[in-house]
Design an enzyme around this catalytic site. Structure first.
Site, PDB file in Angstrom:
ATOM      1  CG  ASN A  13      -2.160   0.631   1.252  1.00 28.89           C
ATOM      2  OD1 ASN A  13      -2.802   0.740   2.289  1.00 28.89           O
ATOM      3  ND2 ASN A  13      -2.619   1.081   0.115  1.00 28.89           N
ATOM      4  CB  CYS A  74      -4.740   5.760   5.525  1.00 25.07           C
ATOM      5  SG  CYS A  74      -3.762   4.618   4.547  1.00 25.07           S
ATOM      6  CG  ASN A 171     -12.275   1.502   2.358  1.00 30.38           C
ATOM      7  OD1 ASN A 171     -11.691   1.905   1.374  1.00 30.38           O
ATOM      8  ND2 ASN A 171     -12.501   2.272   3.426  1.00 30.38           N
ATOM      9  NE  ARG A 190     -14.417   5.840   1.823  1.00 24.78           N
ATOM     10  CZ  ARG A 190     -14.909   6.440   2.896  1.00 24.78           C
ATOM     11  NH1 ARG A 190     -16.190   6.669   2.992  1.00 24.78           N
ATOM     12  NH2 ARG A 190     -14.131   6.779   3.910  1.00 24.78           N
ATOM     13  CB  CYS A 199      -6.728  -1.934   3.003  1.00 28.52           C
ATOM     14  SG  CYS A 199      -7.725  -0.663   3.786  1.00 28.52           S
ATOM     15  N   GLY A 200      -4.649  -1.250   5.756  1.00 30.29           N
ATOM     16  CA  GLY A 200      -4.444  -1.447   7.197  1.00 30.29           C
ATOM     17  C   GLY A 200      -5.721  -1.391   8.015  1.00 30.29           C
ATOM     18  CB  THR A 201      -8.617   0.972   8.181  1.00 30.37           C
ATOM     19  OG1 THR A 201      -8.635   1.212   6.773  1.00 30.37           O
ATOM     20  CG2 THR A 201      -7.989   2.149   8.908  1.00 30.37           C
TER      21      THR A 201
HETATM   22  N1  LIG Z   1      -9.318   4.439   1.108  1.00 28.33           N
HETATM   23  C1  LIG Z   1      -9.752   4.487   2.454  1.00 28.33           C
HETATM   24  C2  LIG Z   1      -8.775   5.015   3.438  1.00 28.33           C
HETATM   25  C3  LIG Z   1      -7.434   4.383   3.298  1.00 28.33           C
HETATM   26  C4  LIG Z   1      -7.338   2.983   3.847  1.00 28.33           C
HETATM   27  C5  LIG Z   1      -5.931   2.532   3.823  1.00 28.33           C
HETATM   28  N2  LIG Z   1      -5.261   2.223   2.668  1.00 28.33           N
HETATM   29  C6  LIG Z   1      -5.498   1.780   5.051  1.00 28.33           C
HETATM   30  O1  LIG Z   1      -4.374   1.253   5.045  1.00 28.33           O
HETATM   31  O2  LIG Z   1      -6.210   1.776   6.047  1.00 28.33           O
HETATM   32  C7  LIG Z   1     -11.032   5.304   2.610  1.00 28.33           C
HETATM   33  O3  LIG Z   1     -11.177   6.372   1.984  1.00 28.33           O
HETATM   34  O4  LIG Z   1     -11.873   4.896   3.399  1.00 28.33           O
END
Ligand SMILES: N[C@@H](CCC[C@H](N)C(=O)O)C(=O)O
Length: 260
Positions: A13, A74, A171, A190, A199-201
């Site tokens: 990422n 993020c 997402n 998203r 994607c970490g979250t």
């Molecule tokens: N695209 C996401 C926020 C980013 C998430 C990300 N890549 C992560 O690592 O958590 C959004 O707009 O919700």
């Protein structure tokens, strides 16, 4: 005008990092941010992050998706920003910083493994075929057959733009259970509007969702993402999740200047 940038990635990422402690960056210029993230005409990244001064913590994180719009938290970007702050000498090996979803504590070791505390999670919507929760960003979590061959972009977009999540969207994470403490996931993000390598979250959401729905009773969970491996650990209290930590590599790739 020339902009100095640093490129970082966390399990694939990837992010453009800019030291904006002098407040020089035109933060409302959506087209510029989109251009900097463009993989053909710009530097190329899933998102752009500004490191700014904050009066009460070590620094402020300001996050933009590659579409140029500021967004919610993020997780991988936060981990990469901690490594960037360390590289700049803003922090040593431990930090507290502020992001859009509140305070974050984090640590970085000499191998550039960053452990980032995520927000507590108390609200989890468990449905028959999916789970929805917010781990700093909104996440739909769904177990699928044959994750390896699953069309993440097409199916993710259909759910993201479908009736479930309205204009704000979500997402979308597709998941396969490997064993009691290991899950694989692929995420449609998203704001990138495509599958990203991690994607970490999203990994955090998958780990908590798998525990909340009884897929695992573990509180430290391995997540295989397309770009590597992450670990999410937490304490479970009644139906809430606290002390949530996202851990994994956050690597400097290169630095440069770009003419705008
Ligand atoms: N695209 C996401 C926020 C980013 C998430 C990300 N890549 C992560 O690592 O958590 C959004 O707009 O919700």
């Amino acid at each position: 005008m020339q902009i100095e940038f640093y490129k970082y990635q966390g399990t694939g990422n990837d992010f453009v990092m800019i030291d904006n402690r002098s407040n020089f960056f035109p933060k409302e210029d959506v087209k510029l941010i989109e251009h900097l993230c463009d993989r053909r005409f710009g530097i190329g990244a899933d998102g752009l992050i500004l490191l700014e001064n904050d009066s009460e913590t070590d620094f402020r994180m300001v996050y933009y998706n590659s579409d140029g719009n500021q967004s919610s938290m993020c997780g991988n970007g936060g981990r990469c920003l901690v490594a960037f702050a360390n590289q700049l000498g803003v922090i040593d090996d431990k930090t507290t910083f502020i992001a859009t979803d509140g305070l974050h504590h984090a640590s970085v070791n000499k191998d550039s493994i960053v452990s980032l505390q995520m927000i507590d999670v108390n609200e989890i919507q468990k449905k028959d075929s999916y789970t929805f929760l917010n781990t700093g960003s909104p996440h739909h979590v769904q177990i699928v057959d044959d994750l390896e061959h699953y069309n993440v972009k097409e199916n993710g977009a259909a759910i993201r733009y479908g009736e479930l999540y309205g204009e704000k969207g979500s997402n979308i994470n597709f998941v396969k259970k490997t064993d009691n403490d290991t899950f694989s996931l692929r995420t449609y993000e998203r704001g990138v509007e495509d599958e990203t390598l991690a994607c970490g979250t999203g990994a955090t959401a998958v780990a908590i969702a798998m525990n909340a729905t009884g897929e695992t009773d573990k509180t430290s969970i391995n997540l295989n993402v397309e770009g590597g491996k992450l670990i999410v650990s937490f304490d479970k209290e009644n139906d809430g999740y606290t002390n949530v930590f996202l851990t994994g590599p956050a690597k400097f790739v290169f630095k440069g200047t770009i003419e705008i």
